[in-house]
Enzyme design. Structure first.
Site, PDB file in Angstrom:
ATOM      1  N   MET A 117     -38.169 -49.019  45.750  1.00  0.00           N
ATOM      2  CA  MET A 117     -37.585 -48.745  44.422  1.00  0.00           C
ATOM      3  C   MET A 117     -36.056 -48.660  44.500  1.00  0.00           C
ATOM      4  O   MET A 117     -35.479 -48.284  45.526  1.00  0.00           O
ATOM      5  CB  MET A 117     -38.146 -47.461  43.817  1.00  0.00           C
ATOM      6  N   HIS A 118     -35.412 -49.022  43.416  1.00  0.00           N
ATOM      7  CA  HIS A 118     -33.951 -49.008  43.360  1.00  0.00           C
ATOM      8  C   HIS A 118     -33.525 -48.877  41.911  1.00  0.00           C
ATOM      9  O   HIS A 118     -34.185 -49.383  41.005  1.00  0.00           O
ATOM     10  CB  HIS A 118     -33.366 -50.280  43.991  1.00  0.00           C
ATOM     11  N   LEU A 119     -32.432 -48.163  41.719  1.00  0.00           N
ATOM     12  CA  LEU A 119     -31.898 -47.906  40.381  1.00  0.00           C
ATOM     13  C   LEU A 119     -30.763 -48.896  40.122  1.00  0.00           C
ATOM     14  O   LEU A 119     -29.767 -48.907  40.844  1.00  0.00           O
ATOM     15  CB  LEU A 119     -31.393 -46.460  40.312  1.00  0.00           C
TER      16      LEU A 119
END
Ligand SMILES: [Zn+2]
Length: 159
Positions: A117-119
């Site tokens: 996951m990454h923002l």
């Protein structure tokens, strides 16, 4: 989406497909130039998106390989948001956008193709959605990624 001018792509078109998780590779690696890492913190890294929506589009990434924010420990979630705050400040200082989009794409139906996951932090300029992406499915990036990475590293170093 096509790029009008994307010389950096030849490295990938001509190379072997990366194995494993490219974000874990960036976290473990020391070649920040190659991985486009612009900032490191104990629980996060921030790197430029190689296929950006706009110049300065970064991803803030937990250093632990998780694919869903529900798997983050509270301190990891706080660190992720703190990383995003630093990214906003650094991009503001380096690139002077008119606004930002921030977001998570979770699952393939939401557009995610990466298990880690990454923002996303995406700077926006007034008028940046013009006829090129709307009618031509083509984006114009005014700056090569390495130049943007250098500007952002400088900006992060002054935070
Ligand atoms: Zn990973």
């Amino acid at each position: 989406m096509k790029q009008l001018w994307a010389p950096w792509r030849m490295v990938y078109v001509g190379g072997d497909a990366p194995e494993g998780c490219f974000l874990c590779d960036a976290i473990a690696g020391t070649d920040h130039e190659a991985s486009l890492v612009v900032a490191r913190a104990p629980l996060t890294i921030t790197l430029l998106n190689r296929f950006p929506y706009s110049s300065g589009h970064v991803m803030v990434v937990p250093t632990r390989h998780v694919h869903d924010p529900r798997e983050l420990a509270p301190e990891e979630g706080a660190a992720l948001f703190a990383g995003a705050q630093c990214a906003l400040a650094a991009i503001d200082a380096a690139l002077h956008p008119d606004g930002f989009n921030m977001g998570l794409n979770l699952g393939s139906a939401a557009g995610s193709s990466v298990e880690h996951m990454h923002l996303h932090v995406v700077p926006r300029w007034a008028g940046d959605t013009n006829f090129m992406p709307v009618l031509g499915d083509v984006k114009v990036l005014p700056e090569v990624l390495e130049t943007t990475a250098t500007k952002l590293r400088d900006a992060f170093s002054t935070l």
